[in-house]
Write a protein that holds these residues in place. Sequence first.
Motif, PDB file in Angstrom:
ATOM      1  N   ILE A  40      42.550 -54.672 -39.227  1.00  0.00           N
ATOM      2  CA  ILE A  40      41.096 -54.494 -39.345  1.00  0.00           C
ATOM      3  C   ILE A  40      40.358 -55.590 -38.588  1.00  0.00           C
ATOM      4  CG2 ILE A  40      39.141 -54.589 -40.955  1.00  0.00           C
ATOM      5  CD1 ILE A  40      40.530 -52.002 -41.296  1.00  0.00           C
ATOM      6  N   SER A  43      40.028 -55.867 -34.712  1.00  0.00           N
ATOM      7  CA  SER A  43      39.225 -54.828 -34.058  1.00  0.00           C
ATOM      8  C   SER A  43      37.939 -55.435 -33.515  1.00  0.00           C
ATOM      9  CB  SER A  43      38.862 -53.717 -35.047  1.00  0.00           C
ATOM     10  OG  SER A  43      40.011 -53.089 -35.527  1.00  0.00           O
ATOM     11  N   TYR A  48      29.829 -53.989 -35.471  1.00  0.00           N
ATOM     12  CA  TYR A  48      29.989 -53.159 -36.669  1.00  0.00           C
ATOM     13  C   TYR A  48      30.572 -53.948 -37.841  1.00  0.00           C
ATOM     14  CZ  TYR A  48      31.495 -49.613 -39.940  1.00  0.00           C
ATOM     15  OH  TYR A  48      31.669 -48.892 -41.080  1.00  0.00           O
ATOM     16  N   TYR A  49      31.564 -54.756 -37.562  1.00  0.00           N
ATOM     17  CA  TYR A  49      32.252 -55.466 -38.640  1.00  0.00           C
ATOM     18  C   TYR A  49      31.542 -56.755 -39.062  1.00  0.00           C
ATOM     19  CZ  TYR A  49      36.261 -52.327 -38.309  1.00  0.00           C
ATOM     20  OH  TYR A  49      37.079 -51.236 -38.336  1.00  0.00           O
ATOM     21  N   ILE A  54      32.470 -56.929 -44.719  1.00  0.00           N
ATOM     22  CA  ILE A  54      33.634 -57.653 -44.186  1.00  0.00           C
ATOM     23  C   ILE A  54      33.793 -58.975 -44.926  1.00  0.00           C
ATOM     24  CG2 ILE A  54      34.261 -59.082 -42.190  1.00  0.00           C
ATOM     25  CD1 ILE A  54      35.472 -56.348 -42.086  1.00  0.00           C
ATOM     26  N   LEU A 100      36.337 -49.730 -46.907  1.00  0.00           N
ATOM     27  CA  LEU A 100      36.223 -50.127 -45.502  1.00  0.00           C
ATOM     28  C   LEU A 100      36.882 -49.143 -44.524  1.00  0.00           C
ATOM     29  CD1 LEU A 100      35.083 -52.305 -43.655  1.00  0.00           C
ATOM     30  CD2 LEU A 100      37.231 -53.516 -43.903  1.00  0.00           C
ATOM     31  N   ARG A 103      34.890 -45.753 -44.347  1.00  0.00           N
ATOM     32  CA  ARG A 103      33.575 -45.929 -43.707  1.00  0.00           C
ATOM     33  C   ARG A 103      33.712 -46.154 -42.205  1.00  0.00           C
ATOM     34  NH1 ARG A 103      29.951 -49.724 -47.730  1.00  0.00           N
ATOM     35  NH2 ARG A 103      29.932 -48.257 -49.471  1.00  0.00           N
ATOM     36  N   ALA A 104      34.652 -47.009 -41.830  1.00  0.00           N
ATOM     37  CA  ALA A 104      34.829 -47.304 -40.403  1.00  0.00           C
ATOM     38  C   ALA A 104      35.314 -46.074 -39.640  1.00  0.00           C
ATOM     39  CB  ALA A 104      35.804 -48.462 -40.222  1.00  0.00           C
ATOM     40  N   HIS A 105      36.138 -45.268 -40.274  1.00  0.00           N
ATOM     41  CA  HIS A 105      36.669 -44.073 -39.611  1.00  0.00           C
ATOM     42  C   HIS A 105      35.587 -43.025 -39.383  1.00  0.00           C
ATOM     43  CE1 HIS A 105      39.673 -41.258 -38.278  1.00  0.00           C
ATOM     44  NE2 HIS A 105      39.353 -40.393 -39.221  1.00  0.00           N
ATOM     45  N   SER A 107      32.314 -43.801 -38.986  1.00  0.00           N
ATOM     46  CA  SER A 107      31.129 -44.424 -38.376  1.00  0.00           C
ATOM     47  C   SER A 107      31.244 -44.472 -36.857  1.00  0.00           C
ATOM     48  CB  SER A 107      30.957 -45.853 -38.901  1.00  0.00           C
ATOM     49  OG  SER A 107      30.701 -45.833 -40.280  1.00  0.00           O
ATOM     50  N   VAL A 118      34.272 -46.174 -34.631  1.00  0.00           N
ATOM     51  CA  VAL A 118      34.650 -47.536 -35.001  1.00  0.00           C
ATOM     52  C   VAL A 118      36.158 -47.652 -35.223  1.00  0.00           C
ATOM     53  CG1 VAL A 118      34.362 -49.351 -36.730  1.00  0.00           C
ATOM     54  CG2 VAL A 118      32.382 -48.038 -35.965  1.00  0.00           C
ATOM     55  N   MET A 119      36.729 -46.722 -35.959  1.00  0.00           N
ATOM     56  CA  MET A 119      38.172 -46.764 -36.227  1.00  0.00           C
ATOM     57  C   MET A 119      38.792 -45.440 -35.791  1.00  0.00           C
ATOM     58  SD  MET A 119      40.266 -47.535 -39.758  1.00  0.00           S
ATOM     59  CE  MET A 119      39.566 -49.143 -40.000  1.00  0.00           C
TER      60      MET A 119
END
Length: 164
Positions: A40, A43, A48-49, A54, A100, A103-105, A107, A118-119
Amino acid sequence: MSMNEEQFIQRDRMRFTKNTLSSGLALLAILFNVFYFVSIYKSDVGSYYYNILIGASILYNLIFMLTVFLCSEGVKSYNKAYACVLLVVGALQILRIFILPMRAHTSVATINQQETIVMQNAQFIRVILYLVASAVCCFVAGLVGIRKSRVLAAHMATLEQKAA
């Protein structure tokens, strides 16, 4: 040697040996967690992070590692309370999937006027596998710890009855 004598000897040995299976699984859970947070935190997806989530994740990772390490030492001596804590921590690892990584996947971040997920799928699957593996290690370590602590407690009770 009969089966009962063999079982008695195995249980009696527990008084002098450590529960290395539960302890080792707890340490393995920490390792999978390290793989998760390295994946994570390495990245680089714009800014974003860079948010409070985070920061909370970093804090949780530190608390997780300290707690699980403490539990790994506690379950070595067949302490049931530490084994129960490992079950709770395992459940929290499963819950983390929906914070996390999920959400990242889902976003999108804008980098150099281009929208980027993002992911990506590969990283998403990898971090989910790390969290699940960590959780499974915690669950198994906790369950084995509880079972072994009960067996040892019952054995100690029979020894006390024989001595009385």
